[in-house]
Design an enzyme around this catalytic site. Structure first.
Site, PDB file in Angstrom:
ATOM      1  N   ARG A   1       0.823  -1.216   0.000  1.00  0.00           N
ATOM      2  CA  ARG A   1       0.000   0.000   0.000  1.00  0.00           C
ATOM      3  C   ARG A   1       0.856   1.266   0.000  1.00  0.00           C
ATOM      4  O   ARG A   1       0.433   2.299  -0.500  1.00  0.00           O
ATOM      5  CB  ARG A   1      -0.938   0.005   1.205  1.00  0.00           C
ATOM      6  CG  ARG A   1      -2.095  -0.955   1.016  1.00  0.00           C
ATOM      7  CD  ARG A   1      -3.240  -0.590   1.922  1.00  0.00           C
ATOM      8  NE  ARG A   1      -4.485  -1.069   1.369  1.00  0.00           N
ATOM      9  CZ  ARG A   1      -5.436  -1.677   2.093  1.00  0.00           C
ATOM     10  NH1 ARG A   1      -5.279  -1.842   3.372  1.00  0.00           N
ATOM     11  NH2 ARG A   1      -6.540  -2.071   1.507  1.00  0.00           N
TER      12      ARG A   1
ATOM     13  N   LYS B   1     -21.051 -15.400   0.060  1.00  0.00           N
ATOM     14  CA  LYS B   1     -22.470 -15.158   0.326  1.00  0.00           C
ATOM     15  C   LYS B   1     -23.146 -14.221  -0.659  1.00  0.00           C
ATOM     16  O   LYS B   1     -22.606 -13.171  -0.995  1.00  0.00           O
ATOM     17  CB  LYS B   1     -22.617 -14.528   1.707  1.00  0.00           C
ATOM     18  CG  LYS B   1     -22.238 -15.432   2.849  1.00  0.00           C
ATOM     19  CD  LYS B   1     -22.421 -14.669   4.124  1.00  0.00           C
ATOM     20  CE  LYS B   1     -22.167 -15.550   5.332  1.00  0.00           C
ATOM     21  NZ  LYS B   1     -22.284 -14.752   6.561  1.00  0.00           N
TER      22      LYS B   1
ATOM     23  N   GLY C   1     -10.307  -8.101  -1.596  1.00  0.00           N
ATOM     24  CA  GLY C   1      -9.194  -8.613  -0.798  1.00  0.00           C
ATOM     25  C   GLY C   1      -8.835 -10.043  -1.147  1.00  0.00           C
ATOM     26  O   GLY C   1      -7.671 -10.352  -1.457  1.00  0.00           O
TER      27      GLY C   1
ATOM     28  N   GLY D   1     -13.428  -3.121  -0.184  1.00  0.00           N
ATOM     29  CA  GLY D   1     -14.773  -2.570   0.044  1.00  0.00           C
ATOM     30  C   GLY D   1     -15.171  -1.514  -0.966  1.00  0.00           C
ATOM     31  O   GLY D   1     -16.284  -1.533  -1.487  1.00  0.00           O
TER      32      GLY D   1
HETATM   33  P1  ADP Z   1     -13.398 -10.706  -1.945  1.00  0.00           P
HETATM   34  O1  ADP Z   1     -12.647 -10.513  -0.646  1.00  0.00           O
HETATM   35  O2  ADP Z   1     -12.472 -10.821  -3.124  1.00  0.00           O
HETATM   36  O3  ADP Z   1     -14.484  -9.682  -2.152  1.00  0.00           O
HETATM   37  P2  ADP Z   1     -15.173 -12.626  -0.728  1.00  0.00           P
HETATM   38  O4  ADP Z   1     -14.667 -12.248   0.642  1.00  0.00           O
HETATM   39  O5  ADP Z   1     -16.543 -12.232  -1.093  1.00  0.00           O
HETATM   40  O6  ADP Z   1     -14.142 -12.134  -1.853  1.00  0.00           O
HETATM   41  O7  ADP Z   1     -15.140 -14.219  -0.865  1.00  0.00           O
HETATM   42  C1  ADP Z   1     -14.021 -14.995  -0.605  1.00  0.00           C
HETATM   43  C2  ADP Z   1     -14.360 -16.213   0.203  1.00  0.00           C
HETATM   44  O8  ADP Z   1     -15.365 -17.001  -0.406  1.00  0.00           O
HETATM   45  C3  ADP Z   1     -13.139 -17.066   0.324  1.00  0.00           C
HETATM   46  O9  ADP Z   1     -12.793 -17.173   1.696  1.00  0.00           O
HETATM   47  C4  ADP Z   1     -13.582 -18.419  -0.230  1.00  0.00           C
HETATM   48  O10 ADP Z   1     -13.068 -19.521   0.497  1.00  0.00           O
HETATM   49  C5  ADP Z   1     -15.091 -18.351  -0.092  1.00  0.00           C
HETATM   50  N1  ADP Z   1     -15.758 -19.299  -1.004  1.00  0.00           N
HETATM   51  C6  ADP Z   1     -15.711 -19.298  -2.345  1.00  0.00           C
HETATM   52  N2  ADP Z   1     -16.410 -20.338  -2.841  1.00  0.00           N
HETATM   53  C7  ADP Z   1     -16.910 -21.027  -1.784  1.00  0.00           C
HETATM   54  C8  ADP Z   1     -17.728 -22.209  -1.635  1.00  0.00           C
HETATM   55  N3  ADP Z   1     -18.161 -22.882  -2.696  1.00  0.00           N
HETATM   56  N4  ADP Z   1     -18.043 -22.621  -0.390  1.00  0.00           N
HETATM   57  C9  ADP Z   1     -17.593 -21.914   0.685  1.00  0.00           C
HETATM   58  N5  ADP Z   1     -16.828 -20.802   0.614  1.00  0.00           N
HETATM   59  C10 ADP Z   1     -16.488 -20.363  -0.612  1.00  0.00           C
END
Ligand code: ADP
Ligand code: MG
Length: 424
Positions: free
Chosen positions: A56, A218, A375, A398
């Site tokens: 960063r 989610k 992230g 975010g």
């Molecule tokens: P970002 O930080 O890039 O916005 P998210 O925090 O929304 O991404 O999602 C990342 C998480 O989603 C990871 O920890 C990953 O393990 C989880 N994940 C992805 N696919 C699945 C799945 N099929 N079942 C459970 N967890 C999942």
């Protein structure tokens, strides 16, 4: 109102939207001898009193170095961690100032142990053109997170102009991000400008066809993003745990997979909107499944409608990956947030890594513009060693997500407001 305002400018203003063209860059402004307050995101990991990952810092160094080279007295503002208005040693910016001095050996970098009041006044009076001062964590004062105009004023007092260069904090209406820009002539730093340009083009005016890949755990945390994207994308690939809720909405029996049954109506609504808008939603047709999510667990591949009882979908299967790679061949722009599977645990990162490598390859061949953020997404791209091959990887988690969801970011809007006032 400015006579030269274009119809789109007028429309944007009438709709209460922000006109990004009002944002002023630091290119060509005279900063010599001026006190330039710059808000950056130095929220870096500190371990044992030392900066553990300087990414960063290095991303905003070009802005700070440019201002210093042009003779500004550069005064750096940032938050670090969540001190919630209390002073604590592990959220001090002192180690960050030390790291900056290491990264800028030819420049004098001072640390000042406060961000407002007498100590700052005294410390800054010794600054010469070309010097840099790092002030203490703005979140040591509760006024920061409250966007308190009085706190903003006590910060603004130390500067002649303000530069916003913390895109990754721009979704926060905080005093040193938002309110301060109403008190000083305000400009976007180089990193902020690069983020706004890359994300703006990819979302507002992409080379079509444009595909979004949205994964992660989610649906509930990303509904606003999906709803916004179906109106703008030609193809929306839903991956990760989110795909399970969509499969459930289509009546597929997904075994013991993680899903959010409460959000089935939401998923149905998003599919209906997509159909109306002519956006194709792509879900996996096969999956990598296991009974548990842990290293070394036995896994298998099956069709999404043949998940064995007790098994969970943890990644896209090989057919779905092949289908996605084939589709990418016809796409010109891809926006990516959220991994396709539980990539932290082998082998459930394979689909994410394979698709990341394909996007990187097509980008290198100039066939694709690729923009990624988030992230965990960036962590996955780094693990696949392809982050550098994407057209643009946002530093923001975010804020990137909020932007994808069509939100107006306070830290970006504030810079546009300042520019609009100057033009009026
Ligand atoms: P970002 O930080 O890039 O916005 P998210 O925090 O929304 O991404 O999602 C990342 C998480 O989603 C990871 O920890 C990953 O393990 C989880 N994940 C992805 N696919 C699945 C799945 N099929 N079942 C459970 N967890 C999942
Ligand atoms: Mg995450």
């Amino acid at each position: 109102m400015n006579e030269l305002a274009s119809p789109t400018t007028l429309e944007a203003e009438a709709a209460g939207g922000l006109d990004l063209s009002r944002i002023r860059s630091i290119d060509g402004i005279d900063v010599h001898g001026k006190r330039v307050l710059i808000r950056v995101d130095f929220n870096v990991p500190i371990e044992g009193g030392v900066v553990a990952d300087p990414t960063r810092i290095t991303r905003v160094l070009p802005t700070i170095a440019k201002l210093a080279r042009e003779g500004a007295k550069v005064i750096v503002l940032s938050h670090l961690g969540r001190p919630k208005g209390t002073i604590s040693a592990d959220t001090s910016l002192r180690p960050v100032a030390r790291k900056m001095q290491e990264l800028m050996p030819g420049t004098t970098v001072r640390f000042i142990g406060d961000c407002m009041g007498e100590e700052v006044r005294r410390g800054l009076s010794a600054l010469k053109p070309g010097d840099v001062a790092v002030l203490e964590n703005v979140r040591f004062y509760p006024g920061e997170e409250k966007n308190d105009p009085r706190f903003a004023k006590s910060l603004a007092e130390h500067g002649d102009l303000f530069v916003g260069d913390a895109f990754s904090s721009a979704h926060r209406a905080h005093a040193s991000v938002d309110a301060i820009a109403d008190l000083l002539p305000s400009y976007a730093g180089l990193l902020m400008m690069a983020e706004i340009t890359a994300l703006g083009e990819a979302l507002e005016n992409p080379d079509r066809p444009v595909m979004a890949i949205v994964g992660g755990a989610k649906v509930s945390t990303k509904i606003h993003v999906l709803t916004h994207l179906v109106a703008r994308m030609d193809v929306l690939v839903v991956g990760g745990g989110m795909a399970n809720t969509f499969l459930l909405a289509k009546g597929v029996d997904i075994g013991a997979s993680f899903s959010e049954p409460d959000f089935v109506p939401t998923a149905k609504d998003i599919m209906a909107r997509a159909k109306q808008a002519g956006c194709e939603i792509v879900l996996p047709t096969d999956a990598v499944v296991a009974n548990e999510l842990k290293p070394g667990v036995a896994w298998s591949v099956c069709a999404v409608d043949a998940v064995p009882p007790g098994a969970m979908i943890l990644d896209f299967g090989p057919d779905s990956v092949a289908d996605l790679k084939r589709r990418l061949g016809a796409i010109h722009t891809v926006l990516w947030n959220g991994p396709l599977g539980a990539f932290e645990t082998a082998p459930f990162g394979e689909a994410t890594f394979a698709v990341a490598r394909e996007v990187a390859r097509l980008t290198k061949e100039d066939k694709l513009v690729s923009v990624a953020g988030g992230g965990d997404t960036v962590r996955a791209l780094n693990e696949a060693h392809v982050a550098a091959d994407f057209s643009y990887v946002s530093t923001a988690g975010g804020a990137f997500l909020e932007w994808l969801g069509g939100a107006q970011l306070p830290g970006v809007a504030a810079l546009a407001r300042s520019g609009a006032r100057a033009a009026a």
